[in-house]
Design a protein around this motif. Structure first.
Motif, mmCIF file in Angstrom:
data_model
loop_
_atom_site.group_PDB
_atom_site.id
_atom_site.type_symbol
_atom_site.label_atom_id
_atom_site.label_comp_id
_atom_site.label_asym_id
_atom_site.label_seq_id
_atom_site.Cartn_x
_atom_site.Cartn_y
_atom_site.Cartn_z
ATOM 1 N N GLN B 268 0.803 -1.227 0.000
ATOM 2 C CA GLN B 268 0.000 0.000 0.000
ATOM 3 C C GLN B 268 0.832 1.272 0.000
ATOM 4 O OE1 GLN B 268 -3.115 -0.253 -0.678
ATOM 5 N NE2 GLN B 268 -2.863 -2.468 -0.569
ATOM 6 N N LEU B 269 2.149 1.141 0.200
ATOM 7 C CA LEU B 269 2.979 2.340 0.236
ATOM 8 C C LEU B 269 2.922 3.077 -1.095
ATOM 9 C CD1 LEU B 269 6.337 1.309 1.960
ATOM 10 C CD2 LEU B 269 4.579 2.846 2.836
ATOM 11 N N ARG B 270 2.815 4.398 -1.007
ATOM 12 C CA ARG B 270 2.901 5.216 -2.215
ATOM 13 C C ARG B 270 4.003 6.242 -1.981
ATOM 14 N NH1 ARG B 270 0.807 1.616 -3.534
ATOM 15 N NH2 ARG B 270 -1.180 1.214 -4.533
ATOM 16 N N PHE B 271 4.785 6.501 -2.999
ATOM 17 C CA PHE B 271 5.911 7.403 -2.832
ATOM 18 C C PHE B 271 5.622 8.758 -3.466
ATOM 19 C CE2 PHE B 271 7.430 3.191 -2.282
ATOM 20 C CZ PHE B 271 8.402 3.289 -1.304
ATOM 21 N N LYS B 272 6.164 9.790 -2.840
ATOM 22 C CA LYS B 272 6.010 11.133 -3.415
ATOM 23 C C LYS B 272 6.764 11.182 -4.741
ATOM 24 C CE LYS B 272 7.598 13.226 0.274
ATOM 25 N NZ LYS B 272 8.011 14.201 1.275
ATOM 26 N N ASP B 273 6.323 12.045 -5.635
ATOM 27 C CA ASP B 273 6.983 12.159 -6.937
ATOM 28 C C ASP B 273 8.430 12.597 -6.798
ATOM 29 O OD1 ASP B 273 4.665 11.419 -8.108
ATOM 30 O OD2 ASP B 273 3.954 13.477 -8.434
ATOM 31 N N THR B 274 8.723 13.268 -5.669
ATOM 32 C CA THR B 274 10.078 13.783 -5.476
ATOM 33 C C THR B 274 11.068 12.679 -5.084
ATOM 34 O OG1 THR B 274 9.369 14.338 -3.254
ATOM 35 C CG2 THR B 274 9.427 16.135 -4.849
ATOM 36 N N VAL B 275 10.555 11.487 -4.728
ATOM 37 C CA VAL B 275 11.458 10.392 -4.375
ATOM 38 C C VAL B 275 12.108 9.867 -5.647
ATOM 39 C CG1 VAL B 275 11.627 8.075 -3.370
ATOM 40 C CG2 VAL B 275 10.103 9.762 -2.353
ATOM 41 N N LYS B 276 13.426 9.861 -5.647
ATOM 42 C CA LYS B 276 14.158 9.473 -6.858
ATOM 43 C C LYS B 276 13.899 8.013 -7.222
ATOM 44 C CE LYS B 276 18.689 9.825 -8.191
ATOM 45 N NZ LYS B 276 20.079 9.957 -7.767
ATOM 46 N N LYS B 277 13.678 7.781 -8.485
ATOM 47 C CA LYS B 277 13.410 6.437 -8.983
ATOM 48 C C LYS B 277 14.606 6.021 -9.841
ATOM 49 C CE LYS B 277 8.911 4.724 -10.560
ATOM 50 N NZ LYS B 277 7.758 5.126 -11.343
ATOM 51 N N PRO B 278 15.151 4.844 -9.645
ATOM 52 C CA PRO B 278 16.270 4.468 -10.509
ATOM 53 C C PRO B 278 15.782 4.263 -11.933
ATOM 54 C CG PRO B 278 15.582 2.620 -9.161
ATOM 55 C CD PRO B 278 14.737 3.778 -8.751
ATOM 56 N N GLU B 279 16.603 4.677 -12.884
ATOM 57 C CA GLU B 279 16.209 4.492 -14.280
ATOM 58 C C GLU B 279 16.699 3.148 -14.764
ATOM 59 O OE1 GLU B 279 16.956 7.664 -17.088
ATOM 60 O OE2 GLU B 279 16.390 9.073 -15.491
ATOM 61 N N ARG B 280 15.777 2.367 -15.259
ATOM 62 C CA ARG B 280 16.143 1.044 -15.729
ATOM 63 C C ARG B 280 16.653 1.129 -17.149
ATOM 64 N NH1 ARG B 280 14.063 -4.413 -14.051
ATOM 65 N NH2 ARG B 280 14.833 -4.314 -11.932
ATOM 66 N N GLY B 281 17.768 0.499 -17.372
ATOM 67 C CA GLY B 281 18.273 0.477 -18.733
ATOM 68 C C GLY B 281 19.032 -0.809 -18.931
ATOM 69 N N THR B 282 19.871 -0.848 -19.950
ATOM 70 C CA THR B 282 20.700 -2.024 -20.132
ATOM 71 C C THR B 282 22.154 -1.604 -20.096
ATOM 72 O OG1 THR B 282 20.383 -1.738 -22.497
ATOM 73 C CG2 THR B 282 19.068 -3.437 -21.431
ATOM 74 N N CYS B 283 22.979 -2.506 -19.617
ATOM 75 C CA CYS B 283 24.401 -2.252 -19.478
ATOM 76 C C CYS B 283 25.036 -2.148 -20.869
ATOM 77 C CB CYS B 283 25.033 -3.376 -18.669
ATOM 78 S SG CYS B 283 26.826 -3.304 -18.595
ATOM 79 N N THR B 284 25.852 -1.118 -21.063
ATOM 80 C CA THR B 284 26.469 -0.938 -22.383
ATOM 81 C C THR B 284 27.527 -2.012 -22.658
ATOM 82 O OG1 THR B 284 27.905 0.655 -21.283
ATOM 83 C CG2 THR B 284 26.117 1.539 -22.634
ATOM 84 N N ARG B 285 28.033 -2.640 -21.583
ATOM 85 C CA ARG B 285 29.061 -3.661 -21.795
ATOM 86 C C ARG B 285 28.478 -5.036 -22.076
ATOM 87 N NH1 ARG B 285 33.776 -2.836 -17.262
ATOM 88 N NH2 ARG B 285 33.943 -0.599 -17.571
ATOM 89 N N CYS B 286 27.547 -5.465 -21.196
ATOM 90 C CA CYS B 286 27.070 -6.851 -21.344
ATOM 91 C C CYS B 286 25.656 -6.928 -21.903
ATOM 92 C CB CYS B 286 27.164 -7.585 -20.009
ATOM 93 S SG CYS B 286 26.020 -6.966 -18.767
#
Lengths: 101, 343
Positions: B268-286
């Motif tokens: 049920q937890l909701r986070f404020k928009d100001t809480v930083k969210k990690p950006e998901r991406g892919t590793c440039t090496r692997c």
């Protein structure tokens, strides 16, 4: 006629045996003149066979939360837990849920 | 005096369910346990017909019960899934070699194909050798990061649609607690999700045992006589999780619903928009999923191969300084060699 004995079987599994000399099954002949509850049995185990780190098995007068106790394959929570009175040929099994995953 | 099963089947009750407090016989317990997992799967649309699902199998109680129950439900409710076992061999002598034998037993018992991927073949390092390099601290970081990626790699190799892991309710409640205690909002946000990942390039992970109590999993395995492996890893136990676990078990004794309550709180937890969210991406090496560049696995591996095993531990800036220093030293040595060769 020798002194009366109460014969029971202790079993340990899922890592609980590691605290008891790595022996998974033991036959015990307890002094049959006295009444044996699980509470007494735990004290006896602590004094006699709990070789490794007792705090991983006992907490206060009872077993550490996370160790399941089955008496004749029935959850001890249905049988009065520490107050259950051992009967001849009872099988008491201790299963650790604290190991591995 | 015996207690009779609550479902009035007339049998003797075998256990008290921690989740409901009901006294049930073995058969009624099996039925309830399996039905709840089926409910979890169907109500959250975990799978689609025709999908191929890898069960992440360690040989432990959770993944053994998961493989057993998924196979059973797949047949009982005709999910139409193709199930395979996926195991990771970290290369830990006296631990993983034994548990893999259990997984092979699962393969034979459940007639499921098994794929074992080793750290050795993926990274060129076994955990035994990593521990020889780094010692007994931080070794769990290597193991955890590598395992996470190894499962992704294995899943890709097998061409599966999702990876099912054996995380149970107790595990998830522990994780919620740990993330609260650490202030790790990024993980707190996703740790209760029954399904994670699944964007482009990532294979989703699902937790069908999310609401299954550990006690019930152990009792189920015991009564069903399922073979599982239960030795603690020979390397450092996870101390922090151990504390969270002991605390939770103590609470559960007084209030069995605490496990479900903590999961509910997490959901049920909701986070404020100001809480930083990690950006998901892919590793440039692997090329595997990561929120950092390069991914943690690549940094750890680079550290091992450079002989700087602490490279990926701690702050990124510290690691960069270590690399710069080593490069400088290498350059100096090379220059020294050149000078020597001049004579």
């Amino acid at each position: 006629m020798g002194t009366p004995e109460l014969k029971i079987i202790l079993e340990f599994s899922a890592g609980a045996e590691l605290l008891f000399g790595n022996i998974k099954r033991r036959e015990l002949n307890l002094d049959g003149k006295q009444k044996w509850t699980i509470a007494n049995l735990l004290k006896w185990m602590h004094a006699n066979i709990l070789t490794e780190r007792p705090e991983l098995f006992l907490q206060g007068d009872t077993v550490r939360p996370g160790i399941l106790v089955l008496i004749n394959d029935t959850d001890w929570e249905l049988l009065g837990e520490l107050d259950y009175e051992l009967q001849p040929n009872d099988n008491v099994l201790f299963i650790s849920t604290l190991h591995g995953g | 005096m015996h207690i009779i099963c609550k479902s009035q089947c007339g049998n003797r009750a075998a256990l008290k369910r921690p989740k409901t407090g009901d006294a049930l016989c073995k058969e009624c317990f099996f039925a309830a346990f399996e039905a709840e997992i089926h409910h979890t799967i169907s109500s959250s649309n975990l799978f689609r017909r025709g999908e191929k699902v890898a069960v992440a199998a360690s040989g432990g109680k959770d993944s053994t019960v998961l493989a057993h129950v998924l196979k059973l439900l797949n047949e009982r409710h005709n999910y139409g899934l193709e199930l395979v076992l996926l195991s990771i061999d970290e290369g830990i002598t006296g631990y993983r070699d034994d548990s893999l034998e259990t997984v092979k037993q699962n393969r034979d018992d459940y007639q499921m194909p098994l794929k074992i991927l080793s750290y050795e073949e993926l990274y060129g390092w076994t955990m035994d050798r990593i521990v020889a390099q780094i010692g007994r601290s931080n070794n769990c970081t290597f193991c955890g990061v590598f395992r996470r990626q190894a499962l992704d790699r294995g899943a890709k190799l097998l061409g599966v649609d999702s990876i099912a892991t054996g995380h149970n309710a107790d595990d998830i409640a522990e994780t919620v607690l740990m993330n609260v205690l650490r202030g790790d909002t990024a993980r707190l946000r996703r740790c209760t999700s029954i399904r994670t990942g699944g964007g482009e390039d990532t294979i989703p992970r699902v937790k069908p045992l999310k609401y299954s109590y550990e006690k019930e999993i152990v009792m189920y395995a015991h009564y069903k006589k399922l073979v599982y492996f239960s030795t603690e890893c020979v390397f450092a136990p996870n101390a922090y999780r151990g504390h969270a676990r002991a605390f939770l078990k103590d609470l559960e004794k007084v209030r069995p619903s605490v496990i479900m309550d903590i999961i509910y709180s997490g959901e049920q937890l909701r986070f404020k928009d100001t809480v930083k969210k990690p950006e998901r991406g892919t590793c440039t090496r692997c090329g595997f999923v990561s929120s950092q560049q390069p991914c943690k696995a690549c940094v750890l591996l680079e550290g091992l191969n450079r002989g700087l095993p602490k490279l990926g531990i701690g702050k990124k800036s510290k690691g960069e300084r270590m690399i710069a220093k080593q490069n400088q030293e290498l350059a100096l040595r090379e220059r020294a060699n050149l000078v020597k060769n001049d004579f």
